[in-house]
Design an enzyme around this catalytic site. Structure first.
Site, PDB file in Angstrom:
ATOM      1  N   CYS A 105       0.887  -1.161   0.000  1.00 37.83           N
ATOM      2  CA  CYS A 105       0.000   0.000   0.000  1.00 37.83           C
ATOM      3  C   CYS A 105       0.919   1.202   0.000  1.00 37.83           C
ATOM      4  CB  CYS A 105      -0.919   0.040   1.217  1.00 37.83           C
ATOM      5  SG  CYS A 105      -1.874   1.571   1.294  1.00 37.83           S
ATOM      6  N   CYS A 108      -0.936   4.336   2.623  1.00 38.54           N
ATOM      7  CA  CYS A 108      -1.140   4.312   4.071  1.00 38.54           C
ATOM      8  C   CYS A 108      -1.056   2.932   4.698  1.00 38.54           C
ATOM      9  CB  CYS A 108      -2.491   4.912   4.413  1.00 38.54           C
ATOM     10  SG  CYS A 108      -3.853   3.917   3.822  1.00 38.54           S
ATOM     11  N   SER A 109      -0.704   1.913   3.955  1.00 38.70           N
ATOM     12  CA  SER A 109      -0.601   0.582   4.538  1.00 38.70           C
ATOM     13  C   SER A 109      -1.944  -0.080   4.802  1.00 38.70           C
ATOM     14  CB  SER A 109       0.200   0.569   5.837  1.00 38.70           C
ATOM     15  OG  SER A 109       1.380   1.274   5.688  1.00 38.70           O
ATOM     16  N   CYS A 110      -2.831   0.006   3.852  1.00 32.12           N
ATOM     17  CA  CYS A 110      -4.041  -0.802   3.918  1.00 32.12           C
ATOM     18  C   CYS A 110      -3.615  -2.266   3.932  1.00 32.12           C
ATOM     19  CB  CYS A 110      -4.919  -0.565   2.694  1.00 32.12           C
ATOM     20  SG  CYS A 110      -5.591   1.088   2.629  1.00 32.12           S
TER      21      CYS A 110
END
Lengths: 201, 136
Positions: A105, A108-110
Site C-alpha cells: 500500500c 497508508c498501509s491498507c
C-alpha cells in the site's frame, strides 16, 4: 534503573496525546475504554496470519473453494468466519509458474486485517512502500526470494476499496497432503508476496 | 511489549539486518508501545460508532503520511531521522491523522488535546512512583 520515588516518569508526548484523546472521547461517551481493550485483544490474539493460511490451504485442496475465491473472494473468505474491518472488498491474486504477485500500500498501509492480522513493521516502512513499486525484484531479493528472470512480477497497490491476498503456489512435494498439513507452509510473507510458500521439511 | 505469536517455525527469517534501508521484523511487535494499540483501537472504534467512514480514515492517514514524506524528503531519508522505529513513526502519523479527523468532526481540537495531555503529564509528576496516576 533508579526511580525518583516522588513522581512517576511521564510517558512520551504522543503517548500523552493518545491518552488525552482517549480521556476526551471517553468523557463525551464516544468510546469505551473497556471496548478498546477488547478490540486490541481481538486483533492481537484471535486474528492473524493463521486465518489467511487456512484460506490458502483450503484453496490448494478444494477446487470449488478456489473457484469461489477467484470469483468472489470476500464472500469465500467470510464463509470461514473471517470478515469485518478491512476484510471487505478482498481480492485474491494467484501465483503461477509465470506470474508472481506482491502486495503493497503505497499511501497508508491498507492491509487485510481479518486474514493477516496487523501489518508487520516493514510493510509500513517508506522504503518498502516505494521500492515494492519501483523495484520489486530487489525487494524480493532482500527476502531471499529469487525468481526466474522470465517470471512476471505484478505489484498490487491496496486501497481502502480493495485489499489483496496473495495465493502462493502450492509447494512441490506436498501431493496428497491435507489442508491441516499444508497450513504451516503458508507464511504471512508468502501471502503478502515477498516470499514463496515454505517447502516441506 | 505485546508481540504477535510467530506464525510457525517455517516462517523464515530473511537477512534484513544487512539492509540499512528496509528494516524488518518477522512477526515482530505489532504494537511496540501501549499507545500504538490505543491509537489504533480508537480509530477502529470511532469508525464503528459511525463517526467517520473508513475511506475518510484512510484518506486522512494517507494525507498525513504523504505530507510527512514531503517534509522529510525522499522516503528512504526517514531512516535517517532520530527514530528508526518504523512502527513508532507510523503510529505517530496514525495519531496525528486521528487528531485531524477528531478536530474536523468537532470531537476535540488540538488545543484541547494539548491541555489534557499537559494535565496528564502534571498528574504523573505529582504522583509518587508506584501509585496510580489520575487526573484529579
Amino acid at each position: 534503573m533508579p526511580h525518583d520515588p516522588d513522581h512517576t516518569e511521564p510517558p512520551s508526548d504522543p503517548a500523552l496525546r493518545a491518552k488525552a484523546l482517549e480521556t476526551i472521547l471517553t468523557e463525551k461517551g464516544l468510546i469505551d475504554p473497556a471496548a478498546l481493550d477488547a478490540l486490541i485483544d481481538t486483533y492481537e490474539t484471535r486474528i492473524g496470519p493463521r486465518n489467511g493460511a487456512k484460506v490458502v490451504a483450503k484453496a490448494w485442496t478444494e477446487p470449488d473453494f478456489l473457484d469461489w475465491l477467484r470469483t468472489d473472494a470476500t464472500a469465500a473468505i467470510e464463509s470461514l468466519g473471517f470478515g469485518g474491518r478491512q476484510g471487505e472488498h478482498m481480492r485474491v491474486v494467484e501465483n503461477t509458474e509465470v506470474i508472481h504477485n506482491i502486495v503493497v500500500c503505497t499511501l497508508c498501509s491498507c492491509y487485510p486485517w481479518p486474514v493477516l492480522g496487523l501489518p508487520p513493521v516493514w510493510y509500513k516502512s517508506p522504503p518498502y512502500r516505494s521500492r515494492a513499486v519501483s523495484d520489486p525484484r530487489s525487494v524480493l531479493a532482500e527476502f531471499g526470494t529469487e525468481l526466474p528472470a522470465e517470471t512476471e512480477i505484478r505489484v498490487w497497490d491496496s486501497t481502502a476499496e480493495m485489499r489483496y491476498l496473495v495465493l502462493p503456489k502450492r509447494p512441490a512435494g506436498t501431493e496428497g497432503w491435507s489442508a491441516e498439513q499444508l497450513k504451516p507452509l503458508v507464511t504471512r510473507n508468502a501471502m503478502i508476496g515477498v516470499e514463496e510458500a515454505a517447502r516441506p521439511a | 511489549m505485546t508481540l504477535v505469536e510467530p506464525l510457525s517455525a517455517t516462517e523464515k527469517t530473511a537477512d534484513f539486518s544487512q539492509s540499512p534501508r528496509l528494516p524488518l521484523d518477522q512477526a515482530g511487535p505489532v504494537f511496540a508501545e501501549p499507545w500504538h494499540a490505543q491509537a489504533f483501537a480508537m480509530a477502529v472504534s470511532l469508525h464503528a460508532a459511525g463517526i467517520f467512514s473508513w475511506a475518510d480514515w484512510t484518506a486522512a492517514l494517507s494525507e498525513e503520511i504523504a505530507s510527512a514524506t514531503e517534509t522529510d524528503g525522499e522516503p528512504a531519508l526517514i531512516a535517517d531521522t532520530a527514530s528508526t522505529d518504523w512502527n513508532d513513526q507510523y503510529f505517530r502519523h496514525w495519531l496525528t491523522a486521528l487528531e485531524t479527523l477528531a478536530a474536523q468532526r468537532g470531537l476535540a481540537d488540538r488545543d484541547q488535546i494539548t491541555a489534557v495531555a499537559d494535565a496528564w503529564r502534571a498528574a504523573h509528576l505529582r504522583t509518587p512512583h508506584g501509585e496510580p496516576v489520575t487526573l484529579v
